[in-house]
Scaffold this active site. Sequence first.
Site, mmCIF file in Angstrom:
data_model
loop_
_atom_site.group_PDB
_atom_site.id
_atom_site.type_symbol
_atom_site.label_atom_id
_atom_site.label_comp_id
_atom_site.label_asym_id
_atom_site.label_seq_id
_atom_site.Cartn_x
_atom_site.Cartn_y
_atom_site.Cartn_z
ATOM 1 N N GLU A 25 75.419 18.190 -84.748
ATOM 2 C CA GLU A 25 74.373 17.244 -85.198
ATOM 3 C C GLU A 25 73.107 17.361 -84.350
ATOM 4 O OE1 GLU A 25 74.228 13.207 -83.907
ATOM 5 O OE2 GLU A 25 76.233 13.275 -83.044
ATOM 6 N N LYS A 87 65.354 9.478 -86.963
ATOM 7 C CA LYS A 87 66.821 9.479 -86.939
ATOM 8 C C LYS A 87 67.281 9.298 -88.386
ATOM 9 C CE LYS A 87 70.578 6.397 -85.513
ATOM 10 N NZ LYS A 87 70.900 5.163 -84.781
ATOM 11 N N ASP A 139 76.481 -5.112 -88.472
ATOM 12 C CA ASP A 139 76.071 -3.780 -88.029
ATOM 13 C C ASP A 139 77.281 -2.849 -87.946
ATOM 14 O OD1 ASP A 139 74.968 -1.525 -86.998
ATOM 15 O OD2 ASP A 139 73.837 -2.529 -85.412
ATOM 16 N N SER A 141 78.160 1.218 -88.615
ATOM 17 C CA SER A 141 77.503 2.505 -88.807
ATOM 18 C C SER A 141 77.880 3.138 -90.146
ATOM 19 C CB SER A 141 77.900 3.460 -87.687
ATOM 20 O OG SER A 141 77.365 4.745 -87.942
ATOM 21 N N LYS A 160 82.107 4.967 -77.960
ATOM 22 C CA LYS A 160 81.714 4.192 -76.779
ATOM 23 C C LYS A 160 82.077 2.741 -76.972
ATOM 24 C CE LYS A 160 77.776 6.637 -75.030
ATOM 25 N NZ LYS A 160 77.400 7.562 -76.085
HETATM 26 N N1 PSU Z 1 77.021 7.698 -80.163
HETATM 27 C C1 PSU Z 1 76.840 8.449 -79.070
HETATM 28 N N2 PSU Z 1 75.825 9.357 -79.046
HETATM 29 C C2 PSU Z 1 74.991 9.531 -80.115
HETATM 30 C C3 PSU Z 1 75.223 8.738 -81.287
HETATM 31 C C4 PSU Z 1 76.233 7.843 -81.258
HETATM 32 O O1 PSU Z 1 77.570 8.307 -78.120
HETATM 33 O O2 PSU Z 1 74.069 10.352 -80.054
HETATM 34 C C5 PSU Z 1 74.348 8.946 -82.488
HETATM 35 C C6 PSU Z 1 75.067 9.835 -83.522
HETATM 36 O O3 PSU Z 1 74.117 10.634 -84.165
HETATM 37 C C7 PSU Z 1 75.650 8.831 -84.495
HETATM 38 C C8 PSU Z 1 74.570 7.774 -84.489
HETATM 39 O O4 PSU Z 1 75.888 9.335 -85.793
HETATM 40 O O5 PSU Z 1 74.137 7.691 -83.151
HETATM 41 C C9 PSU Z 1 75.058 6.429 -84.988
HETATM 42 O O6 PSU Z 1 73.983 5.576 -85.131
HETATM 43 P P1 PSU Z 1 74.197 4.149 -85.815
HETATM 44 O O7 PSU Z 1 75.074 3.395 -84.850
HETATM 45 O O8 PSU Z 1 72.825 3.582 -85.935
HETATM 46 O O9 PSU Z 1 74.863 4.410 -87.133
HETATM 47 MN MN MN Z 2 73.753 0.243 -87.340
#
Ligand code: PSU
Ligand code: MN
Length: 304
Positions: A25, A87, A139, A141, A160
């Site tokens: 990614e 992003k 929230d 993902s 995490k």
């Molecule tokens: N978690 C990490 N490092 C990252 C991401 C998540 O430890 O770089 C990035 C990844 O690209 C993941 C995105 O798909 O954040 C998720 O964002 P959101 O929580 O806004 O969906």
């Molecule tokens: Mn989100």
Amino acid sequence: MKKYLAISNEVKMAIEKNKPVVALESTIISHGMPYPKNVETALKVEEIIRKNGAIPATIAIIKGKLSVGITPEQIDYLGKKGLDVIKSSRRDIPILVARGEDGATTVAATMIIANLAGIKLFATGGVGGVHRGAETTMDISADLEELSSTNVSVICAGAKSILDLGLTLEYLETKGVPVIGYRTENLPAFYTRESGFKVNYRLDSPLEIAKALKAKEELKLKGAMLITNPIPEEYSMDRNEIDKVIRNAIEEANNLGVKGKDLTPFLLDKIQKITEGRSLEANIQLVYNNARLGAEIAKELSNL
Ligand code: PSU
Ligand code: MN
């Protein structure tokens, strides 16, 4: 569909010949780590995948093209632009394509583009999930929905604890996404080898994982397997220390009203600053570790 895709010759040839390919990614480059470590890491990850007998395919949206196997110059460009690159998750793809803009792809968007290109495996650091407090913020993902519907399996170091790992596991269970532990029963928590939660299945070799992926594919069970690979012992961090740092980072985000797509990058940046880069080093090492495993699984898969 082809007019939207730009696949490098090397990756195209590898896919046609059923050679092992591992997708990567680009949000981790632009939003996950600071420059220049982000670029160094992204290039080294590609090198590790090659050394282990597979072809790397770093994915991003470049001038509106869904690009698979971007060049080192393009990696450097995304890394330098950092937070100024958009992003991009599932919802962002059509707009960036129509406008001919650049985007760094999240896990969800990388899976979509890898799938369009015919790549089945993807290695990264951590995936998105259900955030703490999601009962009220909602929230969650888009990565989780993608894991439930797109046939590109993801190798990560767990998630995490900026996330609610218990709720994330429940969500994945509802959606039928198998959570695999590589040589462990415990769900890794990114910086640490154990989260206090269990995975669904422990598998002990790349071949075993490849066989399960093959069965899923032949049975046409849609969606991904989430393969979790604990950070190597020597790079893992102290659980109490990192938990405290994460709690502080979340509190600061709440106080500042950071939300939506900005929340994850904000927390990652805070954690790196509070730990003075020690968490960044751990992050880099676990990505290398996942790249190695990704290449090994891809090799087994291409032989089945
Ligand atoms: N978690 C990490 N490092 C990252 C991401 C998540 O430890 O770089 C990035 C990844 O690209 C993941 C995105 O798909 O954040 C998720 O964002 P959101 O929580 O806004 O969906
Ligand atoms: Mn989100």
